[in-house]
Design a protein around this motif. Sequence first.
Motif, PDB file in Angstrom:
ATOM      1  N   GLY A  87       0.834  -1.212   0.000  1.00 18.36           N
ATOM      2  CA  GLY A  87       0.000   0.000   0.000  1.00 18.36           C
ATOM      3  C   GLY A  87       0.853   1.240   0.000  1.00 18.36           C
ATOM      4  O   GLY A  87       1.732   1.374   0.830  1.00 18.36           O
ATOM      5  N   VAL A  88       0.611   2.153  -0.956  1.00 15.12           N
ATOM      6  CA  VAL A  88       1.379   3.389  -1.017  1.00 15.12           C
ATOM      7  C   VAL A  88       1.093   4.250   0.197  1.00 15.12           C
ATOM      8  O   VAL A  88       1.964   4.912   0.727  1.00 15.12           O
ATOM      9  N   ALA A  89      -0.138   4.212   0.661  1.00 18.21           N
ATOM     10  CA  ALA A  89      -0.518   5.004   1.833  1.00 18.21           C
ATOM     11  C   ALA A  89      -1.109   4.078   2.887  1.00 18.21           C
ATOM     12  O   ALA A  89      -2.329   3.952   3.005  1.00 18.21           O
ATOM     13  N   PRO A  90      -0.271   3.373   3.644  1.00 24.41           N
ATOM     14  CA  PRO A  90      -0.782   2.440   4.644  1.00 24.41           C
ATOM     15  C   PRO A  90      -1.569   3.168   5.726  1.00 24.41           C
ATOM     16  O   PRO A  90      -1.294   4.318   6.042  1.00 24.41           O
ATOM     17  N   ALA A  91      -2.563   2.468   6.270  1.00 24.43           N
ATOM     18  CA  ALA A  91      -3.368   3.061   7.337  1.00 24.43           C
ATOM     19  C   ALA A  91      -2.523   3.252   8.589  1.00 24.43           C
ATOM     20  O   ALA A  91      -1.591   2.498   8.842  1.00 24.43           O
ATOM     21  N   LEU A  92      -2.861   4.284   9.355  1.00 24.31           N
ATOM     22  CA  LEU A  92      -2.151   4.503  10.618  1.00 24.31           C
ATOM     23  C   LEU A  92      -2.410   3.339  11.557  1.00 24.31           C
ATOM     24  O   LEU A  92      -3.546   2.881  11.689  1.00 24.31           O
ATOM     25  N   LYS A 136       3.731  16.000   5.894  1.00 29.62           N
ATOM     26  CA  LYS A 136       2.457  15.302   5.721  1.00 29.62           C
ATOM     27  C   LYS A 136       2.588  14.150   4.730  1.00 29.62           C
ATOM     28  O   LYS A 136       2.029  13.065   4.922  1.00 29.62           O
ATOM     29  N   ASP A 137       3.343  14.399   3.650  1.00 24.90           N
ATOM     30  CA  ASP A 137       3.538  13.362   2.644  1.00 24.90           C
ATOM     31  C   ASP A 137       4.358  12.203   3.209  1.00 24.90           C
ATOM     32  O   ASP A 137       4.061  11.030   2.946  1.00 24.90           O
ATOM     33  N   VAL A 138       5.379  12.521   4.009  1.00 31.46           N
ATOM     34  CA  VAL A 138       6.188  11.477   4.640  1.00 31.46           C
ATOM     35  C   VAL A 138       5.320  10.613   5.554  1.00 31.46           C
ATOM     36  O   VAL A 138       5.379   9.378   5.516  1.00 31.46           O
ATOM     37  N   GLY A 139       4.508  11.269   6.385  1.00 31.10           N
ATOM     38  CA  GLY A 139       3.638  10.533   7.281  1.00 31.10           C
ATOM     39  C   GLY A 139       2.660   9.651   6.535  1.00 31.10           C
ATOM     40  O   GLY A 139       2.412   8.502   6.925  1.00 31.10           O
ATOM     41  N   ARG A 140       2.124  10.170   5.424  1.00 30.68           N
ATOM     42  CA  ARG A 140       1.166   9.393   4.633  1.00 30.68           C
ATOM     43  C   ARG A 140       1.837   8.191   3.981  1.00 30.68           C
ATOM     44  O   ARG A 140       1.316   7.067   4.034  1.00 30.68           O
ATOM     45  N   ARG A 141       3.005   8.414   3.406  1.00 28.31           N
ATOM     46  CA  ARG A 141       3.691   7.322   2.696  1.00 28.31           C
ATOM     47  C   ARG A 141       4.223   6.250   3.634  1.00 28.31           C
ATOM     48  O   ARG A 141       4.252   5.066   3.288  1.00 28.31           O
ATOM     49  N   LEU A 142       4.642   6.642   4.829  1.00 27.68           N
ATOM     50  CA  LEU A 142       5.164   5.665   5.777  1.00 27.68           C
ATOM     51  C   LEU A 142       4.094   5.131   6.731  1.00 27.68           C
ATOM     52  O   LEU A 142       4.330   4.152   7.448  1.00 27.68           O
ATOM     53  N   GLY A 143       2.938   5.774   6.758  1.00 20.17           N
ATOM     54  CA  GLY A 143       1.867   5.315   7.633  1.00 20.17           C
ATOM     55  C   GLY A 143       2.141   5.570   9.101  1.00 20.17           C
ATOM     56  O   GLY A 143       1.920   4.689   9.938  1.00 20.17           O
TER      57      GLY A 143
END
Length: 564
Positions: A164-169, A229-236
Amino acid sequence: MVGYSALMERAEEATYAGFERLKRDLIEPSLSRHEGRLIKTTGDGALAEFASPLAAVRCAVEIQDGLISGRHGFKMRIGINLGDVIVGTDGELFGDGINIAVRLEGLADQGGILISEKVLNEVEGKLDVGFEDRGEQQLKNIARPVRAYAVRSGADSPLTERIGVAPALPDKLSIAVLPFQNMSGDPEQEYFADGMVEEITTALSRFKWLFVIARNSSFTFKGKAIDIKDVGRRLGVRYVLEGSVRKASGKVRIAGQLIDAVTDAHVWADTFERDLSDIFLLQDEITTAVVGAILPKMLRAQIVTATRRRPENLTAYDLQLRAMYQYSLATRKGLAEAIRLANRALELDPRFGFVAALASLFHMVKVILGFATDPQFDRKEAIRFLRWASSVDDGDPQTLATTAMVSAFMVGDYESSIEMIDRAVALNPNSHWVWLDRGWVYHTAGVPEEAIRSFELAMRMSPLDPMLDRLCVGMGMALIELSRFDEAIAAGKKALRHNPSFSATYWCLASAFAHLGRGAEAREAAARLLELDPAFTISAWIARGGQSNAQLAIEGLRKAGLPE
């Protein structure tokens, strides 16, 4: 490990050292992040247990991707099975469930993952990876054939990219430590900046309740212009730690800032400057300072988020956070609610060892603070939850520390409690919670000098901790036993400023004032104690537990005029 024997034959010491480094840097942190338990190592391999097949596959994927993107120079085969096991007296696992996993590992591709059909049925559709049917396999010493599937991805992409490119938190606290910027102007100092990040990442990964992104993923952002924000989204992850390192004139300055990747808000920022005398000692010191500073900040922010969440959407972790908030209030109502929330969390996840330890702690504090209408019941409950926590998780330092403190107060087994708390410190010396509990264990055991050292370390790691009143009272009580009454009063007043309604603070102040002959202040503290705890008597206080070695404190309470 593929070709381990041949590698050992060619370069024994280098191979052994490299494999140990691989376990420390990649395998053990991955197990921690996915709540895996290392059962044993076998020289060239390892056996681990997970709470779910999904967690096991995610961990396997992360390890294989780490080997691909890292510089370890090794390849591994991984086999995963789901099945019943027999638990030996030493915690080792036996049975066909284990044997099948071992046989599948031997059939896996180099750098590959082979899973049984049972595992596939649990994870299919939940991961963005493919599965290649390898057909029924006749495994050695296994009566029936086992259908096996290889986990596969695109030819040119790591497995984790396809999850997943944007894993769930994740449900628990999550953080990525980005590469620190080298501000020294000297490319040769890059190793020091990278080393600091590795040390901080490793220290954070020791907290089982914290989801920490592996170094290999964080370092893909090195040297790039980034959007948090992009880092957080991409790394979950919810939080991102970034920083810079500057070395000059025999000193090093490290600046760090913690950012909420969802809101882009700054949660914490600080600068640390030290003499550049012992590089490794310096790294340890700064790592302790950074980790100790950011963890309470993250936890506090997470608790606020959990308390705002709708009740129908709560997970076991959310319930744990809410319980900790109620406990921090140190009120009769708050402790009752904390116990209720902990029980709900354990209904959702009976193997949540830390919550069982918290439930044990909550019942203990009810007894100690005089909130229990039936002290014997709460004492028994504290011991029951203590045993529950120990049975499901005796390797988590925070769980171990909490059970050690409850054992000291409720059971009075000081020797065993000291052994447990010191093991917790060895497992995670960067946890202020562990050092706080160590202070109480040693105080209760009648070793005030060691208690004070522990409380001082806990305070240094978390000077603005939400439960600073507990720490200050512990410090004050230990100081009383060393006849350092002025210092005990200072500690008590600090606790008072933090929380004027915490009844235990007035034990400390009444006793210390009385020892110094400051009768009016001692009586005032005693009166306030009786307002908060009307049933307080010295004999009942001793019977509640943990006070048998507090002889000077008891003497001071008598001098303050409190009822016998």
